[in-house]
Design a protein around this motif. Structure first.
Motif, PDB file in Angstrom:
ATOM      1  N   UNK A   1      59.782 -25.593   8.135  1.00 52.46           N
ATOM      2  CA  UNK A   1      60.448 -26.519   9.038  1.00 52.46           C
ATOM      3  C   UNK A   1      59.568 -27.737   9.314  1.00 52.46           C
ATOM      4  N   UNK A   2      60.200 -28.875   9.442  1.00 55.54           N
ATOM      5  CA  UNK A   2      59.524 -30.113   9.834  1.00 55.54           C
ATOM      6  C   UNK A   2      58.299 -30.388   8.961  1.00 55.54           C
ATOM      7  N   UNK A   3      58.471 -30.238   7.656  1.00 52.78           N
ATOM      8  CA  UNK A   3      57.344 -30.457   6.736  1.00 52.78           C
ATOM      9  C   UNK A   3      56.839 -31.887   6.775  1.00 52.78           C
ATOM     10  N   UNK A   4      57.703 -32.825   7.200  1.00 53.66           N
ATOM     11  CA  UNK A   4      57.317 -34.236   7.221  1.00 53.66           C
ATOM     12  C   UNK A   4      56.764 -34.682   8.572  1.00 53.66           C
ATOM     13  N   UNK A   5      56.538 -33.738   9.474  1.00 57.90           N
ATOM     14  CA  UNK A   5      55.957 -34.066  10.777  1.00 57.90           C
ATOM     15  C   UNK A   5      54.435 -34.112  10.680  1.00 57.90           C
ATOM     16  N   UNK A   6      53.831 -35.049  11.390  1.00 55.82           N
ATOM     17  CA  UNK A   6      52.375 -35.219  11.360  1.00 55.82           C
ATOM     18  C   UNK A   6      51.664 -33.944  11.794  1.00 55.82           C
ATOM     19  N   UNK A   7      50.514 -33.677  11.170  1.00 56.17           N
ATOM     20  CA  UNK A   7      49.722 -32.490  11.506  1.00 56.17           C
ATOM     21  C   UNK A   7      48.887 -32.696  12.767  1.00 56.17           C
ATOM     22  N   UNK A   8      48.751 -33.957  13.190  1.00 60.47           N
ATOM     23  CA  UNK A   8      48.000 -34.231  14.406  1.00 60.47           C
ATOM     24  C   UNK A   8      46.621 -34.818  14.200  1.00 60.47           C
ATOM     25  N   UNK A   9      46.174 -34.936  12.933  1.00 60.42           N
ATOM     26  CA  UNK A   9      44.818 -35.450  12.713  1.00 60.42           C
ATOM     27  C   UNK A   9      44.746 -36.940  13.034  1.00 60.42           C
ATOM     28  N   UNK A  10      45.292 -37.762  12.167  1.00 64.34           N
ATOM     29  CA  UNK A  10      45.380 -39.190  12.467  1.00 64.34           C
ATOM     30  C   UNK A  10      44.067 -39.885  12.693  1.00 64.34           C
ATOM     31  N   UNK A  11      42.971 -39.367  12.117  1.00 67.38           N
ATOM     32  CA  UNK A  11      41.683 -40.041  12.268  1.00 67.38           C
ATOM     33  C   UNK A  11      41.207 -40.020  13.708  1.00 67.38           C
ATOM     34  N   UNK A  12      41.045 -41.203  14.301  1.00 65.38           N
ATOM     35  CA  UNK A  12      40.547 -41.296  15.670  1.00 65.38           C
ATOM     36  C   UNK A  12      41.543 -40.740  16.684  1.00 65.38           C
ATOM     37  N   UNK A  13      42.800 -40.569  16.293  1.00 69.15           N
ATOM     38  CA  UNK A  13      43.797 -39.975  17.191  1.00 69.15           C
ATOM     39  C   UNK A  13      43.353 -38.587  17.646  1.00 69.15           C
ATOM     40  N   UNK A  14      42.774 -37.809  16.708  1.00 66.37           N
ATOM     41  CA  UNK A  14      42.334 -36.454  17.026  1.00 66.37           C
ATOM     42  C   UNK A  14      41.204 -36.450  18.056  1.00 66.37           C
ATOM     43  N   UNK A  15      40.465 -37.546  18.133  1.00 64.52           N
ATOM     44  CA  UNK A  15      39.365 -37.660  19.095  1.00 64.52           C
ATOM     45  C   UNK A  15      39.877 -38.188  20.433  1.00 64.52           C
ATOM     46  N   UNK A  16      40.725 -39.201  20.379  1.00 66.87           N
ATOM     47  CA  UNK A  16      41.213 -39.831  21.611  1.00 66.87           C
ATOM     48  C   UNK A  16      42.226 -38.962  22.352  1.00 66.87           C
ATOM     49  N   UNK A  17      43.016 -38.205  21.593  1.00 65.96           N
ATOM     50  CA  UNK A  17      44.086 -37.391  22.188  1.00 65.96           C
ATOM     51  C   UNK A  17      43.958 -35.952  21.688  1.00 65.96           C
ATOM     52  N   UNK A  18      42.851 -35.325  22.041  1.00 68.11           N
ATOM     53  CA  UNK A  18      42.511 -34.011  21.501  1.00 68.11           C
ATOM     54  C   UNK A  18      43.589 -32.969  21.785  1.00 68.11           C
ATOM     55  N   UNK A  19      44.103 -32.932  23.000  1.00 64.09           N
ATOM     56  CA  UNK A  19      45.077 -31.907  23.370  1.00 64.09           C
ATOM     57  C   UNK A  19      46.363 -32.052  22.569  1.00 64.09           C
ATOM     58  N   UNK A  20      46.846 -33.273  22.433  1.00 61.35           N
ATOM     59  CA  UNK A  20      48.065 -33.510  21.659  1.00 61.35           C
ATOM     60  C   UNK A  20      47.829 -33.177  20.199  1.00 61.35           C
TER      61      UNK A  20
END
Length: 242
Positions: free
Chosen positions: A165-184
């Motif tokens: 399901x939702x294979x095209x949904x982001x895994x959450x890494x996103x480079x600096x995104x994983x650092x700035x928004x760790x919980x999400x």
């Protein structure tokens, strides 16, 4: 065909075995692989963080490190997408405008190159188990790659490929995104892994090591019975001494 190999800094530093798998697959496909050891980064980390001047300096080096008369192949849709798309922001109407456009046309992510340029999809790979494929944001949205990895994986002996399901949904890494928004970021990784587990998958496969690192970190922390693998490592599995 002689091709230039672009190994992103992320793979060079953390997943060198994926780089060697890429070489083995390209050579098995009949290519002569050239590698410039002076290459470094495409500039994506600085670009995504908003430091465009610094990204331009790194990107300019990238444009000088690679010839403009050969195909360039990379086991990273993320970095390929950076060159193909973000370089428009950095180098349009500059002194390297024409060189940049030529290189943008020559660079390919591995699965795109194998399927669409070489027209080859079978390499004798074998991997026992069930797998899901994760569409990285860069592969799907920047490089327009979807069917190519699935076509390659469908020819791997012993591997059952199923869609989660939702294979095209982001895994959450996103480079600096994983650092700035760790919980999400962590919650997105959790969702992606559990969608794979719903399919009773043994492997999560993708074109991007950054996504796989993020997902594997969650898997390891939770002690889950599933493993991530880069597409290049799958294609070299069962016949190459990795």
């Amino acid at each position: 065909m002689t091709v230039e190999l672009f190994i992103p800094c992320f793979i060079d530093q953390l997943f060198p075995e994926t780089a060697f798998s890429t070489v083995k697959v390209l050579e098995k496909a009949g290519c002569n692989v050239e590698y410039n050891p002076q290459q470094t980064c495409c500039g994506q980390p600085a670009y995504n963080a908003g430091f465009w001047d610094e990204a331009k300096q790194v990107g300019n080096k990238f444009l000088q490190d690679f010839p403009d008369d050969r195909m360039i192949v990379s086991p990273s849709a993320s970095c390929t997408g950076m060159v193909k798309n973000a370089y428009n922001d950095l180098f349009t109407n500059t002194l390297v405008h024409n060189r940049c456009r030529t290189i943008q046309g020559n660079i390919h992510e591995l699965s795109d190159f194998l399927v669409n340029v070489l027209k080859k999809d079978y390499f004798g790979a074998e991997l026992e188990g069930r797998a899901v494929y994760h569409d990285s944001c860069s592969a799907l949205r920047e490089c327009h790659i979807r069917e190519e990895p699935r076509q390659l994986l469908s020819k791997v002996g012993g591997l059952e490929l199923v869609e989660m399901r939702h294979t095209d949904t982001c895994c959450g890494f996103g480079g600096t995104f994983a650092v700035k928004f760790e919980a999400i970021s962590s919650a997105m990784a959790e969702q992606k892994v559990h969608h794979a587990l719903e399919m009773e998958a043994d492997f999560i496969i993708s074109t991007d090591s950054s996504c796989l690192l993020h997902l594997q970190s969650y898997i390891d922390k939770q002690g889950l019975a599933i493993k991530t693998m880069h597409l290049a490592d799958v294609l070299a599995h069962g016949w190459a001494n990795i």
